[in-house]
Each structure stands twice: as structure tokens, then as C-alpha cells.
Design a protein around this motif. Sequence first.
Motif, short mmCIF file in Angstrom:
data_model
loop_
_atom_site.label_atom_id
_atom_site.label_comp_id
_atom_site.label_asym_id
_atom_site.label_seq_id
_atom_site.Cartn_x
_atom_site.Cartn_y
_atom_site.Cartn_z
N PHE B 70 -12.25 -6.07 7.31
CA PHE B 70 -12.53 -5.41 6.03
C PHE B 70 -12.26 -6.32 4.84
CE2 PHE B 70 -11.04 -2.17 9.02
CZ PHE B 70 -12.22 -1.47 9.16
N ILE B 74 -11.91 -5.30 0.89
CA ILE B 74 -10.63 -5.38 0.18
C ILE B 74 -10.83 -6.15 -1.11
CG2 ILE B 74 -8.28 -6.26 0.30
CD1 ILE B 74 -8.40 -5.95 3.29
N GLU B 76 -13.53 -6.68 -2.74
CA GLU B 76 -14.39 -5.97 -3.70
C GLU B 76 -13.62 -4.88 -4.41
OE1 GLU B 76 -18.52 -6.62 -1.24
OE2 GLU B 76 -17.73 -4.60 -1.52
N VAL B 77 -12.83 -4.15 -3.64
CA VAL B 77 -12.11 -3.02 -4.24
C VAL B 77 -11.14 -3.51 -5.29
CG1 VAL B 77 -10.32 -1.32 -3.76
CG2 VAL B 77 -12.35 -1.39 -2.36
N PHE B 78 -10.48 -4.62 -5.00
CA PHE B 78 -9.45 -5.05 -5.93
C PHE B 78 -9.98 -5.97 -7.03
CE2 PHE B 78 -6.81 -3.70 -2.42
CZ PHE B 78 -5.86 -2.99 -3.10
N SER B 79 -11.22 -6.44 -6.90
CA SER B 79 -11.72 -7.30 -7.96
C SER B 79 -12.20 -6.45 -9.12
CB SER B 79 -12.85 -8.17 -7.43
OG SER B 79 -13.91 -7.35 -7.05
N GLU B 80 -12.20 -7.06 -10.28
CA GLU B 80 -12.44 -6.28 -11.48
C GLU B 80 -13.87 -5.76 -11.53
OE1 GLU B 80 -10.98 -8.20 -14.83
OE2 GLU B 80 -11.22 -6.48 -16.15
N ASP B 89 -4.54 -11.53 -11.76
CA ASP B 89 -4.06 -10.16 -11.86
C ASP B 89 -4.55 -9.32 -10.69
OD1 ASP B 89 -2.81 -10.79 -14.12
OD2 ASP B 89 -4.14 -9.74 -15.49
N LEU B 92 -2.64 -10.28 -7.59
CA LEU B 92 -1.31 -9.68 -7.52
C LEU B 92 -1.41 -8.21 -7.19
CD1 LEU B 92 0.53 -11.29 -10.55
CD2 LEU B 92 1.01 -11.63 -8.16
N ASP B 93 -2.36 -7.55 -7.80
CA ASP B 93 -2.59 -6.14 -7.56
C ASP B 93 -2.80 -5.88 -6.07
OD1 ASP B 93 -2.45 -4.17 -9.31
OD2 ASP B 93 -4.52 -4.26 -10.00
N TYR B 109 -4.72 5.82 -1.42
CA TYR B 109 -5.78 5.79 -2.42
C TYR B 109 -6.65 4.55 -2.23
CZ TYR B 109 -7.93 5.29 -7.00
OH TYR B 109 -8.83 5.13 -8.00
N TYR B 110 -6.00 3.40 -2.07
CA TYR B 110 -6.79 2.17 -1.94
C TYR B 110 -7.45 2.07 -0.57
CZ TYR B 110 -5.65 0.27 -6.43
OH TYR B 110 -5.60 0.06 -7.78
N LYS B 113 -10.59 3.77 -0.89
CA LYS B 113 -11.61 2.98 -1.58
C LYS B 113 -12.18 1.90 -0.66
CE LYS B 113 -11.45 3.01 -6.26
NZ LYS B 113 -11.36 2.22 -7.46
N ILE B 114 -11.30 1.34 0.15
CA ILE B 114 -11.77 0.26 1.02
C ILE B 114 -12.76 0.80 2.05
CG2 ILE B 114 -11.04 -1.25 2.90
CD1 ILE B 114 -8.50 -1.78 1.23
#
Lengths: 864, 187
Positions: B70, B74, B76-80, B89, B92-93, B109-110, B113-114
Motif C-alpha cells: 500500500f 500511504i 498519496e494520503v499523506f501528501s498535500e 511536514d 513527519l505527519d 482514520y488514516y 483513507k489508505i
Amino acid sequence: EDKEEDESKEEDNGSQQNRASRRKNYQRKNRDGKKAREEGSQKKDRGKTAPNKDQKESENKEKKTTKRGKEGENKQKKGRKNSTSSASSNSSDEESLSEEELAMLKEQVEQKKKLISTMRNKPWRMVKKLSVLREAQDFVEKFEGALGKGKGKKLYAYKMMMAKKWVKFKRDFENFKTQCIPWEMKIKEVESHFGSSVASYFIFLRWMYGVNLVLFGLIFGLVIIPEVLMGMPYGSLPRKTVPRAEQATAMDFSVLWDFEGYIKYSALFYGYYNNQRTIGWLKYRLPMAYFMVGISVFGYSLMVVIRSMARNANESTADGDDDNFIFSWKMFTSWDYLIGNPETADNKFASITTSFKESIVDEQESNKDENIHLRRFLRVLANVLIICCLCGSGYLIYFVVKRSQTFSKMQNVGWYERNEVEIVMSLLGMFCPPLFETIAALENYHPRIGLKWQLGRIFALFLGNLYTFLLALMDDVNEKLAEEDVVKNITHWTLLSHHNSSAGNDSTVTPPPLSPADVPRGPCWETTVGIEFVRLTVSDILVTYITILVGDFIRACFVRFVNYCWCWDLEAEFPSYAEFDISGNVLGLVFNQGMIWMGSFYAPGLVGINVLRLLTSMYFQCWAVMSSNVPHARVFKASKSNNFYMGLLLLILFLSLLPVAYTIMSLPPSFDCGPFSGKKRMYDVIQETIELDFPLFVAKIFSYVANPGLIIPAILLMVLTIYYLNAVSKAYQRANAELKKKMQMQREEEKNKRNNKASTNPMLQDLEDLLTPSTKTESPPKQAEDKKTESPNGSSPVRKPGRGEVLAGSPTASGRGAAFTPPSQVFVTQPRTLGIRAPYPGQPRPWGHPLGPVPGRGRGQPCY
Amino acid sequence: MGNKQTIFTQEQLDAYQDCTFFTRKEILRLFHRYRDLAPQLVPLDYSDKPAVTLPYELIGSMPELKDNPFRQRIAEVFSEHGDGNMTLDDFLDMFSVLSEMAPRDLKAYYAFKIYDFNNDDYICKSDLEKTVNKLTRNELTPEEVSLVCEKVIYEADVDNDGKLSLADFQHMIIRAPDFLSTFHIRI
């Protein structure tokens, strides 16, 4: 769901803030151009509204991103309404405003603080978190000082400052603590290669190391070091001197290796300690300290184990035995995100695939029991075999220990005779588990259940061995106790005669004291027990390391290098590489710890040895696992395994507490060695301290407390409390189960409702199946009628057979086809479907719901 | 310590500690991990917040991620911007959420999203199929895949809309015994 609540709270906060700022705006407008002295507060308002607005906007954004935008906006609208109304009312009474405002401000500051502390739990982007954080911090910074006017101001400011300092200190302490945790990277490496289950062993090992370090600090700091620094030096007392007969060989390695000679008469063992009440210029009460440390070792271990068990239990609120989500959990939690190694990943993919396939097969044919009698027979047979093994190993150990007692009386016994007990125990520990595994193959259990059986059996083996060893040792101790009485008289007599003889020769000159090495001495059973445990521990360490070296490393080398010139593929076929045996290793660690607990009272140095052992085995096993083991082909993680291991540890702790407590409470200490010599029982040291060092009333209180008349009711009370708490927890469990059932039923109900809809299709089908013959027979006249009625519309008779075909085909087609049939023909079914559909007016597509493609399933499993 | 101070200001470090589950040492370690991915792109001084973005190819090649089926999701979900390219940022998130200390709800929650591949805020059947295929490397037949997906929806779909909403997902995942231990990357 919690989160939802959280967010709704947040929204409330948002609306509150909103309201407050609105009101202030309103007021500002009202007051504009009035009095100049209100400038300050206005500034404050302005300063406050600006971040508030930003905040509001950002929160709104947030709401939109979390797709609860609508709710948020609704609430905000409500908030706005409220604010307008409250503002109008507020403008009338400005007196109470400042108070209220202050309270509001305080509340807001508190909210902001809460926000700051929970910032990391928010599912926001970092940029947003940072900006919100900065705003909140600015806000708090700005208005914290303004709060608490008047007399409370200083106190408030002080409190705030202390809180800030406290937060900073906590953070620094956290930073420090994480820096102190060793082997983080090592474990990570193992984890990425072997997944979280293997790593859990190393985390357990690390935890154990921490516990042992504390025990080591306790024993070394309070017992060994004071004795070495302040106690009588070596050679000053008989108990601190090697006897004359042994002195020639006392430094030989073979003697030292058996923990005889100089090591036996060192501070590592119980016998070395003197029974002097106070030692050194500190007047350190060593016997008392020895006793208290012995108790606190157990106390601390119990506390730590139970605390971590409770924490684990708190963390895992999940009830793993819930059968409702088999596939969902497989889907969403089976991938181990820690895996960072292609080989492991391959294995994981394969194991996930098989587990999916297994579940599918299980789902399709729930019970396929072929020849259940044979399997039952095999299982009984396997259990009988294993019980035989267990009994055999127990007897073997008893036999060997007995034999070793006769050996110990003889002179000139060889190396094997001296170490027979340890060797036999280690060999049993090495060969029995694989034997059990082989026998367990007969049983053909599911691997997960098989693992549990295997663990239980190994546990029984180790426990049985340990306790037979203890029983045999107890025999030995009793023998020594009998021997001691004789020796006591001899010693007494020797000393007396020496004194007499010297006194008789020359009464003016003080007699040359008898050298401590020449004084006859008792067997000192405490030291014997301590030595047994130390030897057992050391041999266990050696066997473990040799097993790893031979069984893993040499095997891996052999497989790797001989593979180039061998007839079959060694890596894939028979020997292959070893897997890391998690359960065996954990059990080994647990039992080793049990031995440490048992032995540490009689051999204070044992904990030091154990600390060294854990330290080396951390590095050694990490190296071995990385160099010569392969990841598990099928990892069956025992869920909640952490608490399982902890439970084992607790059991072992309790079991190792029993013999120690027994010896302390009911055996007399040796008369000429150890800190308690000369006393009737070891615990007399407490009484002595209380009588001599404390004021009289403490002794009185103690004697009251120690009265059985008080202890028995106390125990009774505890038992009753346990009973009550147990009953309460049972009630909670029942309530929980009830709620669960209720939820289940609710779900079921909704499912049924939905399935009713789904089953309308098959129902329709059935009905139509019934109807079709009649429709077929009826159709010609009806269609004739149709033809009659339709003929004015110009429908040609050619259409007639076409329509008939459609009708004939409809029963075999999906239920949806029924909707297209003319109402005149399905007049029986039509009202019924309407009736069923009626409760769902909100459904957008009553026919085309997503479960349409599998209409049969709902009927197929009504009991699920 | 001297050169560490120049990477972030004290306020930045404090802010990061407030916003993530990391201590300062871990934040600095993460920064170095991030920088090691592209030393020529990432400056050593972050006190003025340079807008550096690393492409997904670099992020996905980290040893912690490169075997994860995945990993793209991962990232994609965490990129802005949802394209997998990450700033520090975001980086780190990501590891904050996947760290050991992160609470169950945040992780759930994440995770949702993933697993929500098409970003429609529901895990629907196509998402589930994708998940299964990624987990088993397409070893299952289409019938088996579809059976598994139906079972998952049957088990976890509380509100009966034929797809898993966030609430459904949380309801299911919070009871899972292994979720916390497996949805976790040690860095």
C-alpha cells in the motif's frame, strides 16, 4: 464514535467562540465613539477577533475536509442565531459583562490549551496543525496574563508559570527517557526482517533486561556493596575463609567453574554474610537489609508484572474472539506494516493468500469431518505419549538429583558426575520440545491451536522439571539440616577445647586464636541451594548458546556452502534454514527468570549473572536471527500474546515465590553462615529490629498487627473483596455480552429488512414459477382480450408471439423482470411487493440496491 | 548538538513535538532520513521553511515502505496534493500517525483513507477488490475475490448502504486485535 463526539464538541467550541466574537463585534459597534477609556478593551477585542476568525475559517475548512461540513455549517448557523439574540440582550446589561467576559475568556484559554495538548491527535495536515497551534499558543500567551485580575492574579500567573515549566520538564524527561531505551534500531532491523511477532520476543527480552537491572541495582546497592565495603574482610571469620582442606585447590579453574573454592566463600553467596547487627561507621543493618531486599525483589517483580499486564489489558480493549469480522480483519489488519524485507514480504503475501483461501473453504463447507474416530484416537494417543514423556522426564530428574547426592559424598568424582543434573535437565529441555512437536503432528490441529497445545506442554515439562529438582533439593536440605546438629556440637567442642588447651598452657599470654580456616563448619545448606541455582543458570546459558550456534548457525553455514555440491537443494528441501522459535525462546526466558527469582535470595550474585546473560543474549540472538534464520513461512500470531507471556511470567513468579517463602518461614537458618545465623528463623530479624531500634509503641503495634486474630480477618476481608469484585466484573461482562447481543440483533434486524427486499426478488421468482403455468395457459385468452382492446391502437397480431416469449422468459430472468410484466398478469404479487417496499420510502433505488447481484445469499444463511 | 540547532529553530522543534508523537531526537532522525533520500535537494537549514518536495519515487523507495503493497496509497494520503510527493511536514505527519504512540482513532482514520482507493470517502467494493489483490498479489481467482469482498461488506457494513463508511470501518477496526500492532512503522 468517540472521535465524532470530539468533533461535535469542537464544533460547539467553534460556535461558542463564534458567538463570543460576534457579540464583541456588536458591542464594539455600539460603543464606537463613546468613551476613550474603553480603548484598551477594544484593542483586546480586536486582537481576539482576528485569530478567532482565522480559527473559525480553518475549522470550517477542517469540517469540510472531514465531510461533516454540512453539520458544521448548520451548527454555525445556529450559533449565529444564538449570538444575535444574546448580543441584543447583552447590550442592555453591560455591568455583568466583564465578569462574564472574563469567565468566557478563561474558558477559551482552557479550550486552547486543550487544543494544544491534543493537537497531535488531530487528523489534520501538518501545515494546518502548525498554524492552528501557533494561533492557539499566541492566544494563550496573550490572554493568560489578562486573566485573574485582582487578588488571584499573582497566584494565577504563578500557577501558569509552574504549569509551563512542568510541561517543559515532562517533555525533556520524555526525550531523555526515549534516549535511554536501548536497542531500538536493532529491534527495528529484526522487525523489518521478521515481522512483529519475532520482534515481540526481543521487546520482551529488553523489558526483562530492564526489570533485572532494577533488581540488580537493588541487590548490589543495598546488600553486596555495603558488605564488601563495610563488612569484615575476607579471612577474618570462618564463614569468610576457605577451609584448610580445600585451600590447595581453591583457585583451580575446574573448582571455580563449579562455583566452589574462592567463589563459594565470596559475597556472591548467602554464606559469606555475617550476622553482625550493624556494620561499618554507618551502622548499616545488613541482616535487616538482606531480608528486606529479598522480599522487595519479589514485591517489585510482582508489581511490575501486574502493572504491565494491566496496561496491556487496557490497551487491548478489543475482544479478539469476536467472530463477526473474520474477513474484515483479514483484509484490513493482516498486512504487517513493519515488514521491510522482500523475502519476508513474499512470505507474508503467501501466508495471507493461504489464510484467505482457508477462510473461503471454511465458509463454503463449515464442517467436513472425515473419520472422526481415527482422529480422536490419534489425539488421545498423542496425549498419552506426551504424558509418558513428562512423567519420564520428571522421574529422570529425581533419579539424577538423588544420585548426585550420593556422588557429592564420594571423593574423586569425575566432571560428568558432578554436572549430571544440569546436563540432564538441559538435554531434556533441548530434546523434549521437538519430540512434542513430532507427536503433535499426529493430532492434526489447526496450527494456531497446535501452537497453544505445544506451549502448554513445554510449560508443563519445564515446570515439572523445576519442581522435581526443587523436591530433590529439599531432601538434600533436610539431610544437611540433620547433619548440621552434629557439626554444631563438634564446632562448639573444638573451640572450647582449643580455648582450654591454650588457657591451660599459659594463662598470662592470650592464646593464639584458632585460624578461621581450621574451624570445623556446618554444611550451610543456603549456599548449597544458591550454588545449585547458579550452576543451573550457567549451564542453561551455555546450552542455549550452543544450541543457537549449532542448530542455527552451523546449520545455516552447512546449508549455504554445501549446497553448491549436493544432490538436492538443501535450502529448499530437508535441512533448510532454521526458523526463529518464538514460543520456545519466550518460555526459556520465562523459566530462566523463575530460577533467578528463586535463587536470588541464596545467591545475591545470581542477578548479576542474569543481567550479563540477557545483555549478551540480546546481541547474540539478534546476530543469530539476522544471520542464520529465515522468516516464518506461516506466522500464526497468538493475539494478545503479550499478556499471555506476562501471565506465564506471573505464574512462574508465584511458583518461585512459594519455595523461597517456605524456606524463609519454616526452615532454621544455618548456625554458622549467613546473615541470619544464630536465629531460630530468618524472619526473626524483623522482630529484633523493631524491638531494639524502634520506640516501644511500634513494637506493640507490630505485635497487635502480627496477631493471628487480626491477620485472619484481614485475609477473610481480602477474600471477600476479591469475591465481590469478581462478581461485579462478571456482572459487567454479562451486561457487555447483553449489549453485544442487542447490537447484533439490531444489525440482524436491519439485515433482515434489507434481505427481505433482496428476497422479494427470489420470492417473486417463486411466485412466478407457480404462476407461469397459469399465465401460460391463461395468456392466449388474455392476449386475445388485449388484442381486442389494443386493436384500436393499431397493434398488429404479429406482436402476440413476441410478447408471449417475454412472459415465458421472465421467470428465469432476474426478479427485476417482474417489474416489467403487465400488472394484469401478476396481480397476486404486485400488492405484496408494494407492501414490503412501503417501509422504505427513503431508499433511492428500491430495486437496484447493491446486493442485487447475490439475492440468494440472504436466504442461504439466515442463522449467521 | 551544535549543528542540530541550525536545522530547526527551538520553536520549530517545540511545535513539531506538539504536533507529532515524536521526541526531538526522533524528529531530527526523521529529518536526516528525509534528507538522505535526496541530499542535493533538501537543505540542511530548515529554519526558514524551504518549500522542498520529494517525489513519490524517492519516498516509495524507503526500506520501510518499499515492500508495503500500500505504499503508493500511504504516500498519496499523506501528501498535500494527493500525488504522493511529500514535503518534510507530510513526511513527519506520516510517520507520526504510523508511530507506536498514535491513538487507535487516529490510526483508524488514516487507515480508512489508505484503503479508500478512489477517495470517495467510502470503501466500496472496487476498493476492497483492490485491497485483496494487493494483499494476495492477484493469487485469488476473481470469484474468490468477489466472495471475500461481499463477506467483508456483509460483516462490517452496519448502515446497510453496501459500502463501508468511516463509522463502519472504525466500528470494525477498533475491535481488531492486531490492528494497533500491525498498522505501525518503526522508524
